[in-house]
Design a protein around this motif. Structure first.
Motif, mmCIF file in Angstrom:
data_model
loop_
_atom_site.group_PDB
_atom_site.id
_atom_site.type_symbol
_atom_site.label_atom_id
_atom_site.label_comp_id
_atom_site.label_asym_id
_atom_site.label_seq_id
_atom_site.Cartn_x
_atom_site.Cartn_y
_atom_site.Cartn_z
ATOM 1 N N UNK A 1 -10.434 -2.453 6.939
ATOM 2 C CA UNK A 1 -10.125 -2.650 5.526
ATOM 3 C C UNK A 1 -11.355 -3.147 4.791
ATOM 4 N N UNK A 2 -11.353 -2.910 3.482
ATOM 5 C CA UNK A 2 -12.474 -3.288 2.632
ATOM 6 C C UNK A 2 -11.940 -3.999 1.400
ATOM 7 N N UNK A 3 -12.825 -4.724 0.755
ATOM 8 C CA UNK A 3 -12.460 -5.283 -0.541
ATOM 9 C C UNK A 3 -12.419 -4.168 -1.573
ATOM 10 N N UNK A 4 -13.444 -3.296 -1.535
ATOM 11 C CA UNK A 4 -13.562 -2.227 -2.529
ATOM 12 C C UNK A 4 -13.963 -0.920 -1.842
ATOM 13 N N UNK A 5 -13.286 0.153 -2.208
ATOM 14 C CA UNK A 5 -13.710 1.498 -1.817
ATOM 15 C C UNK A 5 -14.125 2.233 -3.084
#
Length: 476
Positions: A8-12
Protein backbone atom coordinates in the motif's frame (compact mmCIF):
# COMPACT_ATOMS: atom_id res chain seq x y z
CA UNK A 1 6.87 -4.46 -15.93
CA UNK A 2 7.95 -4.66 -12.29
CA UNK A 3 5.58 -5.37 -9.43
CA UNK A 4 5.11 -2.64 -6.82
CA UNK A 5 7.42 -3.07 -3.82
CA UNK A 6 4.84 -2.12 -1.20
CA UNK A 7 1.37 -3.49 -0.60
CA UNK A 8 0.00 0.00 0.00
CA UNK A 9 0.98 3.61 -0.58
CA UNK A 10 -0.03 6.98 0.71
CA UNK A 11 -0.40 8.28 -2.85
CA UNK A 12 -0.59 6.65 -6.27
CA UNK A 13 -0.05 8.96 -9.25
CA UNK A 14 -1.36 7.83 -12.63
CA UNK A 15 0.93 9.11 -15.37
CA UNK A 16 4.59 10.16 -15.35
CA UNK A 17 4.19 13.38 -17.32
CA UNK A 18 5.99 16.45 -16.01
CA UNK A 19 3.14 17.37 -13.67
CA UNK A 20 2.92 13.84 -12.22
CA UNK A 21 6.69 13.70 -11.70
CA UNK A 22 6.79 17.12 -10.01
CA UNK A 23 3.83 16.22 -7.80
CA UNK A 24 5.46 12.90 -6.89
CA UNK A 25 8.77 14.57 -6.01
CA UNK A 26 7.14 17.04 -3.64
CA UNK A 27 5.08 14.33 -1.95
CA UNK A 28 8.05 11.95 -1.59
CA UNK A 29 10.21 14.81 -0.32
CA UNK A 30 7.63 15.36 2.43
CA UNK A 31 7.88 11.70 3.48
CA UNK A 32 4.85 10.25 1.70
CA UNK A 33 5.02 6.76 0.24
CA UNK A 34 4.38 7.41 -3.45
CA UNK A 35 3.96 5.17 -6.50
CA UNK A 36 3.80 6.56 -10.05
CA UNK A 37 2.34 4.16 -12.63
CA UNK A 38 3.08 5.07 -16.27
CA UNK A 39 1.66 3.24 -19.31
CA UNK A 40 4.56 4.25 -21.61
CA UNK A 41 8.04 2.70 -21.44
CA UNK A 42 9.65 6.04 -20.55
CA UNK A 43 8.67 8.98 -18.33
CA UNK A 44 7.71 12.40 -19.64
CA UNK A 45 4.47 12.19 -21.67
CA UNK A 46 4.91 14.74 -24.46
CA UNK A 47 8.30 15.67 -22.95
CA UNK A 48 10.12 12.62 -24.31
CA UNK A 49 12.82 12.11 -26.93
CA UNK A 50 13.75 9.26 -29.26
CA UNK A 51 16.79 8.26 -31.30
CA UNK A 52 16.92 7.25 -34.95
CA UNK A 53 20.44 6.39 -36.02
CA UNK A 54 22.67 9.40 -35.29
CA UNK A 55 19.71 11.70 -34.66
CA UNK A 56 17.91 12.54 -31.42
CA UNK A 57 14.44 14.08 -31.72
CA UNK A 58 12.12 15.56 -29.13
CA UNK A 59 8.79 13.82 -29.55
CA UNK A 60 6.55 16.89 -29.10
CA UNK A 61 7.63 19.61 -26.66
CA UNK A 62 11.09 20.95 -27.52
CA UNK A 63 11.51 23.84 -25.08
CA UNK A 64 9.96 25.40 -22.01
CA UNK A 65 9.53 28.76 -20.30
CA UNK A 66 9.39 30.32 -16.88
CA UNK A 67 13.08 29.78 -16.12
CA UNK A 68 14.03 33.40 -15.44
CA UNK A 69 15.27 34.26 -11.97
CA UNK A 70 12.28 33.68 -9.66
CA UNK A 71 10.33 32.15 -12.59
CA UNK A 72 7.82 29.37 -11.92
CA UNK A 73 9.87 26.60 -13.49
CA UNK A 74 13.19 27.70 -11.96
CA UNK A 75 11.70 27.86 -8.46
CA UNK A 76 10.38 24.32 -8.76
CA UNK A 77 13.64 22.93 -10.18
CA UNK A 78 15.60 24.62 -7.37
CA UNK A 79 13.11 23.36 -4.79
CA UNK A 80 13.55 19.78 -6.00
CA UNK A 81 17.33 20.08 -6.40
CA UNK A 82 17.44 19.27 -10.11
CA UNK A 83 18.58 22.70 -11.35
CA UNK A 84 22.23 21.74 -10.80
CA UNK A 85 21.75 18.41 -12.59
CA UNK A 86 20.57 19.98 -15.85
CA UNK A 87 22.41 22.14 -18.35
CA UNK A 88 19.72 24.56 -19.54
CA UNK A 89 20.46 26.44 -22.78
CA UNK A 90 18.61 29.68 -23.59
CA UNK A 91 17.96 30.72 -27.18
CA UNK A 92 18.04 34.40 -28.06
CA UNK A 93 15.78 35.22 -29.77
CA UNK A 94 13.52 32.50 -28.43
CA UNK A 95 10.76 32.92 -31.03
CA UNK A 96 10.47 34.53 -34.45
CA UNK A 97 7.16 35.30 -36.18
CA UNK A 98 7.13 35.79 -39.98
CA UNK A 99 4.11 37.00 -41.97
CA UNK A 100 3.87 38.36 -45.54
CA UNK A 101 4.92 41.88 -44.47
CA UNK A 102 6.63 41.50 -41.09
CA UNK A 103 9.29 39.59 -39.18
CA UNK A 104 9.26 40.02 -35.39
CA UNK A 105 11.55 38.45 -32.79
CA UNK A 106 11.14 37.85 -29.07
CA UNK A 107 14.43 38.62 -27.33
CA UNK A 108 15.77 37.89 -23.87
CA UNK A 109 15.79 41.64 -23.25
CA UNK A 110 12.18 42.88 -23.03
CA UNK A 111 13.08 46.42 -24.11
CA UNK A 112 14.67 45.02 -27.28
CA UNK A 113 11.45 43.13 -28.05
CA UNK A 114 9.33 46.23 -27.43
CA UNK A 115 11.62 48.35 -29.61
CA UNK A 116 11.39 45.85 -32.45
CA UNK A 117 7.59 45.80 -32.41
CA UNK A 118 7.50 49.60 -32.17
CA UNK A 119 9.75 49.93 -35.20
CA UNK A 120 7.57 47.50 -37.18
CA UNK A 121 4.34 49.28 -36.18
CA UNK A 122 5.30 52.92 -35.44
CA UNK A 123 1.68 54.10 -35.31
CA UNK A 124 1.12 51.74 -32.33
CA UNK A 125 4.26 52.65 -30.36
CA UNK A 126 2.57 53.68 -27.11
CA UNK A 127 0.07 50.82 -27.26
CA UNK A 128 2.86 48.28 -27.81
CA UNK A 129 4.66 49.49 -24.69
CA UNK A 130 1.47 49.44 -22.60
CA UNK A 131 0.58 45.93 -23.83
CA UNK A 132 3.97 44.37 -23.06
CA UNK A 133 4.11 46.08 -19.67
CA UNK A 134 0.70 44.59 -18.87
CA UNK A 135 1.95 41.12 -19.81
CA UNK A 136 4.87 41.46 -17.41
CA UNK A 137 3.08 43.32 -14.59
CA UNK A 138 -0.71 42.82 -14.73
CA UNK A 139 -2.61 44.73 -12.08
CA UNK A 140 -4.36 42.82 -9.30
CA UNK A 141 -7.80 42.90 -10.93
CA UNK A 142 -6.69 42.12 -14.46
CA UNK A 143 -7.37 38.37 -14.38
CA UNK A 144 -10.74 38.91 -12.72
CA UNK A 145 -11.72 41.36 -15.48
CA UNK A 146 -10.42 39.05 -18.21
CA UNK A 147 -11.85 35.80 -16.81
CA UNK A 148 -14.61 35.53 -19.44
CA UNK A 149 -12.91 37.58 -22.17
CA UNK A 150 -11.14 36.27 -25.25
CA UNK A 151 -7.63 37.14 -26.35
CA UNK A 152 -9.24 38.98 -29.28
CA UNK A 153 -11.12 41.19 -26.80
CA UNK A 154 -7.82 42.02 -25.11
CA UNK A 155 -5.94 42.74 -28.33
CA UNK A 156 -8.79 44.89 -29.65
CA UNK A 157 -8.70 46.94 -26.46
CA UNK A 158 -5.06 47.87 -27.17
CA UNK A 159 -4.57 47.94 -30.95
CA UNK A 160 -6.26 49.01 -34.17
CA UNK A 161 -3.71 47.51 -36.59
CA UNK A 162 -5.02 44.06 -37.57
CA UNK A 163 -1.66 42.88 -38.89
CA UNK A 164 -0.04 43.65 -35.53
CA UNK A 165 -2.77 41.71 -33.73
CA UNK A 166 -2.10 38.71 -35.99
CA UNK A 167 1.67 38.86 -35.46
CA UNK A 168 1.08 38.88 -31.69
CA UNK A 169 -1.50 36.08 -31.75
CA UNK A 170 -0.03 33.76 -34.42
CA UNK A 171 2.46 31.92 -32.15
CA UNK A 172 -0.32 31.26 -29.63
CA UNK A 173 -2.22 29.25 -32.24
CA UNK A 174 0.76 26.88 -32.16
CA UNK A 175 1.35 27.10 -28.40
CA UNK A 176 -2.28 26.82 -27.31
CA UNK A 177 -4.17 25.47 -30.30
CA UNK A 178 -6.73 28.30 -30.61
CA UNK A 179 -7.16 31.55 -32.57
CA UNK A 180 -7.56 34.77 -30.52
CA UNK A 181 -11.34 34.80 -31.11
CA UNK A 182 -11.66 31.57 -29.12
CA UNK A 183 -8.70 31.62 -26.71
CA UNK A 184 -9.21 32.82 -23.16
CA UNK A 185 -7.45 36.14 -22.50
CA UNK A 186 -6.13 34.63 -19.27
CA UNK A 187 -4.59 31.69 -21.16
CA UNK A 188 -3.16 34.00 -23.80
CA UNK A 189 -1.48 36.26 -21.24
CA UNK A 190 -0.03 33.28 -19.37
CA UNK A 191 1.35 31.81 -22.60
CA UNK A 192 2.95 35.14 -23.38
CA UNK A 193 4.51 35.70 -19.97
CA UNK A 194 5.77 32.14 -19.55
CA UNK A 195 6.66 31.09 -23.13
CA UNK A 196 7.26 34.09 -25.35
CA UNK A 197 8.65 36.72 -22.99
CA UNK A 198 10.53 34.08 -20.99
CA UNK A 199 10.85 31.09 -23.30
CA UNK A 200 13.35 29.26 -25.45
CA UNK A 201 14.91 27.12 -22.72
CA UNK A 202 16.25 23.75 -23.84
CA UNK A 203 17.77 21.03 -21.66
CA UNK A 204 21.04 19.83 -23.16
CA UNK A 205 20.46 16.32 -24.47
CA UNK A 206 16.77 16.89 -25.28
CA UNK A 207 13.51 16.92 -23.35
CA UNK A 208 13.95 13.31 -22.27
CA UNK A 209 16.87 14.51 -20.15
CA UNK A 210 14.49 16.71 -18.16
CA UNK A 211 11.97 13.91 -17.64
CA UNK A 212 14.67 11.39 -16.74
CA UNK A 213 16.22 13.81 -14.25
CA UNK A 214 12.86 14.36 -12.55
CA UNK A 215 12.24 10.58 -12.49
CA UNK A 216 15.69 9.93 -10.97
CA UNK A 217 15.11 12.59 -8.32
CA UNK A 218 11.72 11.07 -7.50
CA UNK A 219 13.41 7.71 -6.89
CA UNK A 220 16.18 9.34 -4.82
CA UNK A 221 13.47 10.80 -2.58
CA UNK A 222 12.05 7.31 -1.99
CA UNK A 223 9.34 7.22 -4.65
CA UNK A 224 8.66 4.20 -6.84
CA UNK A 225 8.14 4.52 -10.60
CA UNK A 226 6.60 1.72 -12.65
CA UNK A 227 6.96 2.07 -16.44
CA UNK A 228 4.96 0.05 -19.00
CA UNK A 229 2.37 -0.31 -16.24
CA UNK A 230 -1.05 0.99 -17.32
CA UNK A 231 -3.68 1.43 -14.64
CA UNK A 232 -6.74 -0.64 -15.50
CA UNK A 233 -9.12 0.59 -12.81
CA UNK A 234 -9.42 3.08 -9.97
CA UNK A 235 -11.21 1.27 -7.18
CA UNK A 236 -13.81 3.37 -5.36
CA UNK A 237 -15.90 2.26 -2.39
CA UNK A 238 -18.49 4.39 -0.57
CA UNK A 239 -17.41 7.42 -2.64
CA UNK A 240 -13.83 7.12 -1.42
CA UNK A 241 -10.59 5.97 -3.05
CA UNK A 242 -9.33 2.50 -2.19
CA UNK A 243 -6.51 2.02 -4.72
CA UNK A 244 -5.85 0.94 -8.30
CA UNK A 245 -5.85 -2.24 -10.32
CA UNK A 246 -2.88 -2.43 -12.70
CA UNK A 247 -3.10 -4.08 -16.12
CA UNK A 248 -1.26 -7.03 -14.52
CA UNK A 249 -4.39 -7.42 -12.32
CA UNK A 250 -2.37 -6.51 -9.23
CA UNK A 251 -4.39 -4.41 -6.79
CA UNK A 252 -2.41 -1.69 -5.03
CA UNK A 253 -4.10 0.21 -2.21
CA UNK A 254 -3.62 3.87 -1.39
CA UNK A 255 -5.27 6.68 0.56
CA UNK A 256 -4.93 9.18 -2.28
CA UNK A 257 -4.86 8.96 -6.05
CA UNK A 258 -3.61 11.76 -8.29
CA UNK A 259 -4.60 11.48 -11.94
CA UNK A 260 -2.09 12.99 -14.35
CA UNK A 261 -3.86 11.48 -17.35
CA UNK A 262 -6.70 12.33 -19.72
CA UNK A 263 -9.79 13.43 -17.76
CA UNK A 264 -12.22 11.38 -19.87
CA UNK A 265 -10.11 8.28 -19.36
CA UNK A 266 -9.98 8.96 -15.62
CA UNK A 267 -13.73 9.30 -15.16
CA UNK A 268 -15.24 7.10 -17.87
CA UNK A 269 -12.76 4.22 -18.05
CA UNK A 270 -10.81 4.06 -14.80
CA UNK A 271 -13.57 5.10 -12.39
CA UNK A 272 -16.70 4.25 -14.39
CA UNK A 273 -19.95 6.10 -14.99
CA UNK A 274 -21.65 4.35 -12.08
CA UNK A 275 -19.58 6.42 -9.65
CA UNK A 276 -20.25 9.75 -11.41
CA UNK A 277 -23.23 12.02 -10.85
CA UNK A 278 -25.27 12.67 -13.99
CA UNK A 279 -24.77 16.44 -13.75
CA UNK A 280 -21.00 16.04 -13.84
CA UNK A 281 -21.21 13.39 -16.58
CA UNK A 282 -23.15 15.86 -18.74
CA UNK A 283 -20.52 18.51 -18.07
CA UNK A 284 -17.75 16.07 -19.00
CA UNK A 285 -19.41 15.14 -22.28
CA UNK A 286 -19.81 18.82 -23.19
CA UNK A 287 -16.14 19.68 -22.66
CA UNK A 288 -14.05 20.25 -25.80
CA UNK A 289 -10.49 18.92 -26.08
CA UNK A 290 -7.73 20.99 -27.66
CA UNK A 291 -6.69 20.23 -31.21
CA UNK A 292 -3.91 17.74 -31.92
CA UNK A 293 -0.74 18.17 -34.01
CA UNK A 294 1.06 16.64 -36.97
CA UNK A 295 4.84 16.63 -36.46
CA UNK A 296 7.68 16.17 -38.95
CA UNK A 297 11.06 14.91 -37.70
CA UNK A 298 13.85 15.66 -40.18
CA UNK A 299 17.49 14.58 -39.92
CA UNK A 300 19.80 16.87 -41.92
CA UNK A 301 23.15 16.21 -43.58
CA UNK A 302 26.26 17.57 -41.88
CA UNK A 303 27.06 20.14 -44.58
CA UNK A 304 23.74 21.94 -44.57
CA UNK A 305 24.65 25.25 -42.95
CA UNK A 306 22.09 27.62 -44.51
CA UNK A 307 19.41 27.24 -41.84
CA UNK A 308 17.45 30.10 -40.22
CA UNK A 309 18.17 30.90 -36.57
CA UNK A 310 19.06 27.51 -35.02
CA UNK A 311 17.63 27.25 -31.50
CA UNK A 312 14.72 29.64 -32.07
CA UNK A 313 11.12 28.51 -32.55
CA UNK A 314 9.94 29.89 -35.90
CA UNK A 315 6.28 30.68 -36.58
CA UNK A 316 5.31 31.33 -40.21
CA UNK A 317 1.96 32.45 -41.65
CA UNK A 318 1.23 33.29 -45.29
CA UNK A 319 -1.89 35.33 -44.39
CA UNK A 320 -3.50 37.22 -41.49
CA UNK A 321 -6.78 35.32 -40.98
CA UNK A 322 -6.23 33.08 -37.94
CA UNK A 323 -9.90 32.04 -37.78
CA UNK A 324 -9.57 30.75 -41.34
CA UNK A 325 -6.37 28.96 -40.35
CA UNK A 326 -8.02 27.29 -37.36
CA UNK A 327 -10.97 26.11 -39.49
CA UNK A 328 -8.53 24.67 -42.05
CA UNK A 329 -6.58 22.90 -39.28
CA UNK A 330 -9.76 21.24 -38.03
CA UNK A 331 -10.39 20.00 -41.58
CA UNK A 332 -6.82 18.79 -42.08
CA UNK A 333 -6.36 21.30 -44.93
CA UNK A 334 -2.64 22.15 -45.05
CA UNK A 335 -3.03 24.38 -48.12
CA UNK A 336 -5.49 26.80 -46.54
CA UNK A 337 -4.03 26.69 -43.02
CA UNK A 338 -1.10 28.63 -44.42
CA UNK A 339 1.20 28.34 -41.44
CA UNK A 340 3.40 26.14 -39.28
CA UNK A 341 6.02 26.22 -36.56
CA UNK A 342 9.49 24.75 -36.82
CA UNK A 343 12.61 24.45 -34.72
CA UNK A 344 16.16 23.80 -35.92
CA UNK A 345 18.44 22.34 -33.25
CA UNK A 346 21.49 24.37 -32.27
CA UNK A 347 23.68 21.65 -33.79
CA UNK A 348 21.78 22.15 -37.09
CA UNK A 349 21.35 18.40 -37.43
CA UNK A 350 17.61 18.06 -36.80
CA UNK A 351 14.45 19.97 -37.63
CA UNK A 352 11.09 19.63 -35.88
CA UNK A 353 8.08 21.04 -37.79
CA UNK A 354 4.59 21.20 -36.27
CA UNK A 355 1.14 22.00 -37.62
CA UNK A 356 -2.29 21.60 -35.91
CA UNK A 357 -4.28 18.66 -37.27
CA UNK A 358 -7.55 16.82 -36.57
CA UNK A 359 -7.63 13.46 -34.80
CA UNK A 360 -9.99 11.61 -37.19
CA UNK A 361 -9.14 7.90 -36.81
CA UNK A 362 -6.27 5.47 -37.31
CA UNK A 363 -7.30 4.48 -40.86
CA UNK A 364 -7.55 8.11 -41.94
CA UNK A 365 -3.94 8.78 -40.96
CA UNK A 366 -2.70 5.50 -42.45
CA UNK A 367 -4.15 6.69 -45.77
CA UNK A 368 -3.16 10.38 -45.51
CA UNK A 369 0.10 10.45 -43.57
CA UNK A 370 2.39 10.40 -46.63
CA UNK A 371 0.48 13.01 -48.65
CA UNK A 372 0.15 15.25 -45.58
CA UNK A 373 3.92 15.02 -44.99
CA UNK A 374 4.74 15.83 -48.62
CA UNK A 375 2.41 18.86 -48.71
CA UNK A 376 3.79 20.11 -45.40
CA UNK A 377 7.38 19.77 -46.70
CA UNK A 378 6.54 21.72 -49.88
CA UNK A 379 5.17 24.60 -47.80
CA UNK A 380 8.32 24.75 -45.65
CA UNK A 381 10.55 24.72 -48.76
CA UNK A 382 8.48 27.36 -50.54
CA UNK A 383 8.23 29.79 -47.63
CA UNK A 384 11.09 29.22 -45.19
CA UNK A 385 13.92 26.88 -46.25
CA UNK A 386 14.46 26.51 -50.02
CA UNK A 387 15.83 23.13 -51.17
CA UNK A 388 15.35 21.65 -47.70
CA UNK A 389 14.47 18.20 -49.10
CA UNK A 390 17.91 17.91 -50.74
CA UNK A 391 19.50 17.92 -47.29
CA UNK A 392 17.08 15.56 -45.53
CA UNK A 393 18.71 12.19 -44.83
CA UNK A 394 16.04 10.99 -42.41
CA UNK A 395 12.31 11.73 -42.25
CA UNK A 396 9.61 10.49 -39.93
CA UNK A 397 6.23 11.89 -38.89
CA UNK A 398 3.86 11.69 -35.94
CA UNK A 399 0.12 11.96 -36.57
CA UNK A 400 -2.52 12.84 -33.98
CA UNK A 401 -3.05 9.11 -33.60
CA UNK A 402 0.67 8.72 -32.78
CA UNK A 403 0.32 11.35 -30.05
CA UNK A 404 -2.66 9.45 -28.68
CA UNK A 405 -0.52 6.31 -28.41
CA UNK A 406 2.19 8.26 -26.57
CA UNK A 407 -0.13 9.58 -23.86
CA UNK A 408 -3.67 8.16 -24.34
CA UNK A 409 -4.85 11.80 -24.42
CA UNK A 410 -8.42 12.04 -25.69
CA UNK A 411 -8.34 12.56 -29.49
CA UNK A 412 -4.59 13.11 -29.31
CA UNK A 413 -5.17 16.49 -27.64
CA UNK A 414 -1.96 18.51 -27.42
CA UNK A 415 -3.01 20.88 -24.61
CA UNK A 416 -5.66 19.08 -22.55
CA UNK A 417 -8.99 20.88 -22.72
CA UNK A 418 -9.24 23.73 -25.21
CA UNK A 419 -8.31 26.98 -23.45
CA UNK A 420 -11.57 28.85 -24.07
CA UNK A 421 -13.08 31.26 -21.51
CA UNK A 422 -15.86 28.79 -20.64
CA UNK A 423 -13.31 26.03 -19.95
CA UNK A 424 -11.12 27.98 -17.55
CA UNK A 425 -10.95 26.69 -13.93
CA UNK A 426 -14.07 24.51 -14.36
CA UNK A 427 -15.48 23.02 -11.15
CA UNK A 428 -14.96 19.27 -11.00
CA UNK A 429 -11.85 19.36 -13.20
CA UNK A 430 -9.58 21.32 -10.89
CA UNK A 431 -7.12 19.73 -8.46
CA UNK A 432 -9.70 18.01 -6.26
CA UNK A 433 -12.90 16.05 -6.90
CA UNK A 434 -16.13 14.95 -5.24
CA UNK A 435 -14.62 11.48 -4.67
CA UNK A 436 -12.76 11.41 -1.37
CA UNK A 437 -9.02 11.00 -1.93
CA UNK A 438 -9.08 11.67 -5.69
CA UNK A 439 -7.02 14.61 -6.97
CA UNK A 440 -5.84 15.83 -10.36
CA UNK A 441 -2.76 17.39 -11.85
CA UNK A 442 -1.55 18.38 -15.32
CA UNK A 443 -3.15 20.19 -18.22
CA UNK A 444 -6.52 18.42 -17.92
CA UNK A 445 -7.26 20.38 -14.73
CA UNK A 446 -8.29 23.44 -16.82
CA UNK A 447 -5.70 25.38 -14.79
CA UNK A 448 -2.27 24.64 -16.27
CA UNK A 449 -0.86 24.91 -19.79
CA UNK A 450 2.63 24.10 -21.00
CA UNK A 451 5.55 22.80 -18.96
CA UNK A 452 5.73 25.70 -16.52
CA UNK A 453 1.95 25.61 -16.03
CA UNK A 454 1.67 21.88 -15.39
CA UNK A 455 4.78 21.91 -13.18
CA UNK A 456 3.10 24.56 -11.04
CA UNK A 457 -0.13 22.53 -10.89
CA UNK A 458 1.92 19.46 -9.82
CA UNK A 459 3.49 21.42 -7.01
CA UNK A 460 0.14 22.86 -5.93
CA UNK A 461 -1.66 19.50 -5.97
CA UNK A 462 1.05 18.07 -3.73
CA UNK A 463 0.62 20.99 -1.33
CA UNK A 464 -3.16 20.41 -1.18
CA UNK A 465 -2.63 16.76 -0.24
CA UNK A 466 0.04 17.61 2.33
CA UNK A 467 -2.26 20.19 3.93
CA UNK A 468 -4.98 17.55 4.07
CA UNK A 469 -2.51 15.17 5.73
CA UNK A 470 -1.54 17.80 8.30
CA UNK A 471 -5.18 18.45 9.14
CA UNK A 472 -5.83 14.70 9.56
CA UNK A 473 -2.74 14.38 11.76
CA UNK A 474 -4.00 17.22 13.95
CA UNK A 475 -7.39 15.54 14.25
CA UNK A 476 -9.33 18.02 12.13
Amino acid sequence: MARPDKESYDVIIIGAGISGLVCGCYLAKAGQRVLIAEQHNKPGGYCTSFRRGHFTFDAAAHCFGGYRKDGLTRKIFEDLGIDKKLNIIKSNPSDIVTTPHHRASFWTDLDQTINEFQSLFPEEQQNVKKFFNLLVNPDGNFFIRMRRQTLKNLLDSFFTNDELKTVLAAPLLGLGGLPPSLMSAFVGVKLYSEFLLDGGYHPEGGMQTLSNTLAARFRELGGELLLSSPVKKIRVQDSAIRGVVLESEDFVSSRYIVSNCDARQTFLKLIGQEEIEQEFLDKLNNMTPSISNFILYLGLDEHFEDLPNPGATQCYFSHYDLDKAYQAAQEGDVEHYGGYMFYVSKEMRTLLAIIPAPFRNKDYWINHKTSFSETFMRHIEKNSIPHLSKHVVFKEAATPHTLYRYTLNYRGASFGWAGTPSQLAVEGFKKYSSIQGLYFTGHWTTQGLGISGVAYVGQDTAKIILRKEKMSYNGN
